[in-house]
Write an enzyme that holds these catalytic residues in place. Structure first.
Site, PDB file in Angstrom:
ATOM      1  N   CYS A   6       4.430  -0.767 -12.981  1.00 19.61           N
ATOM      2  CA  CYS A   6       4.768   0.345 -13.620  1.00 19.61           C
ATOM      3  C   CYS A   6       6.145   0.229 -14.601  1.00 19.61           C
ATOM      4  O   CYS A   6       7.018   0.703 -14.552  1.00 19.61           O
ATOM      5  CB  CYS A   6       4.921   1.675 -12.879  1.00 19.61           C
ATOM      6  SG  CYS A   6       6.380   1.345 -11.553  1.00 19.61           S
ATOM      7  N   ALA A  43       0.667  -1.264   0.027  1.00 21.41           N
ATOM      8  CA  ALA A  43      -0.015  -0.201   0.095  1.00 21.41           C
ATOM      9  C   ALA A  43       0.754   1.294   0.006  1.00 21.41           C
ATOM     10  O   ALA A  43       0.541   2.559  -0.565  1.00 21.41           O
ATOM     11  CB  ALA A  43      -0.927   0.005   1.178  1.00 21.41           C
ATOM     12  N   ALA A  44       2.037   1.239   0.691  1.00 22.57           N
ATOM     13  CA  ALA A  44       2.631   2.472   0.788  1.00 22.57           C
ATOM     14  C   ALA A  44       3.160   2.882  -0.557  1.00 22.57           C
ATOM     15  O   ALA A  44       3.538   2.210  -1.500  1.00 22.57           O
ATOM     16  CB  ALA A  44       3.995   2.343   1.553  1.00 22.57           C
ATOM     17  N   PRO A  45       3.068   4.469  -0.675  1.00 21.40           N
ATOM     18  CA  PRO A  45       3.013   5.480   0.062  1.00 21.40           C
ATOM     19  C   PRO A  45       1.604   5.869   0.424  1.00 21.40           C
ATOM     20  O   PRO A  45       1.215   6.915   1.035  1.00 21.40           O
ATOM     21  CB  PRO A  45       3.943   6.559  -0.501  1.00 21.40           C
ATOM     22  CG  PRO A  45       3.618   6.482  -2.267  1.00 21.40           C
ATOM     23  CD  PRO A  45       3.751   4.798  -2.253  1.00 21.40           C
TER      24      PRO A  45
END
Length: 322
Positions: free
Chosen positions: A246, A123-125
């Site tokens: 990505c 989940a971060a950031p």
């Protein structure tokens, strides 16, 4: 005098160009052009911290110029005044959030609903986690996980600033997540996987090649397979999982999804119909291995100024007949 280590950057650049030519089916000149494409950030207005229409007018008065991104509610381009936005009270107070527009795609395709149990595996950031909360008006029960204590602390700070309600924060290694969360099942799972980040690299930036290598891509592939398998075990029957990266590397994209399909008969790809200017065909085969034809339903993007290179696959856990 000790010899300096040989600079491997030129060899890495050549390898990246060659791989991009093959994966995207383009010429060397086109690969060189695409891999030098500058990236522009975009703006998402956050309804959890104010009325987007008012924030929009406030930013325009500061000097921001941009236009609506039709496929993302509250999403806008940044065509001028980017530094003014970064320094604005709207960003400081969490009413506006700067991201590349590609980062919105996994959440929109996940399509979270109020009252859903939602797991964000890495989940971060917090950009995607906050987007889940915004779409559901804080109605979803979100579990936000990360394996790094400093990153988890940053995640918590960001989500508090953005007005996000979280059911639970967890600090678990994602390769053991199904055991750590034993007994839990989720309606929707987002796995924005750790990856080689080719979508954020630039051919002319030497620093971008400090950690990139074909060997690293292959190591990450093994990690991604393990984490995706764990995430799949935590998904309810009938539930939706979105896998995204990505990067352009087929090892980390089509090959990982192909592995899931081969090892989990209850996994089915939900074709993504979204049309974007930089969408291209998925890779059908890599290193002599043919991928399942269903992978044509995944979303693969080549580099572009407004939307960086990205890969997204939407999966559903279906019933398996005897």
């Amino acid at each position: 005098m000790a010899k300096r280590p040989k600079d491997k950057t030129p060899f890495k650049r050549t390898a990246w160009i060659t791989r991009t030519m093959e994966a995207l089916g383009i010429s060397e000149a086109e690969a060189n052009r695409l891999l030098r494409t500058p990236r522009h950030q975009s703006l998402r207005l956050n309804p959890l911290r104010g009325e987007p229409a008012k924030t929009h007018q406030e930013l325009k008065a500061l000097g921001w110029r941009g236009s609506t991104i039709g496929w993302c509610p509250n999403g806008y381009t940044i065509e001028g005044g980017s530094q003014l936005i970064r320094d604005s009270q709207a960003v400081v107070e969490g009413r506006a959030f700067i991201q590349n527009a590609a980062s919105w795609l996994p959440v929109l395709l996940l399509d979270p609903q109020p009252a859903d149990m939602v797991l964000d595996v890495c989940a971060a950031p917090g950009g995607k986690t906050s987007h889940i909360a915004a779409i559901t008006a804080n109605g979803a029960h979100i579990w936000a996980n990360d394996n790094s204590r400093p990153r988890l602390a940053k995640l918590q700070a960001n989500l508090e600033r953005l007005g996000v309600n979280i059911e639970s924060y967890t600090l678990y290694d994602a390769t053991t997540l199904a055991r750590k969360l034993s007994g839990k099942q989720f309606d929707r799972v987002l796995l924005d996987a750790p990856c080689s980040g080719e979508g954020m690299m630039n051919l002319d930036n030497t620093k971008d090649f400090s950690s990139w290598s074909v060997s690293q891509v292959k190591r990450l592939q093994q990690l991604q397979k393990r984490v995706l398998t764990q995430a799949w075990q935590l998904l309810k029957p009938g539930g939706t999982l979105v896998y995204s990266t990505c990067t352009m590397a087929p090892e980390e994209n089509e090959a990982v999804i192909d592995y899931l399909l081969r090892t989990n008969p209850d996994a089915a790809i939900v074709p993504i119909e979204l049309r974007l200017p930089n969408r291209i065909d998925t890779v059908k085969a890599w290193n002599g291995k043919q991928f399942a034809p269903e992978l044509r339903g995944c979303l693969r993007l080549k580099p572009s100024p407004g939307i960086e290179a990205f890969f997204v696959c939407k999966l559903q856990k279906v019933g398996v007949s005897d």
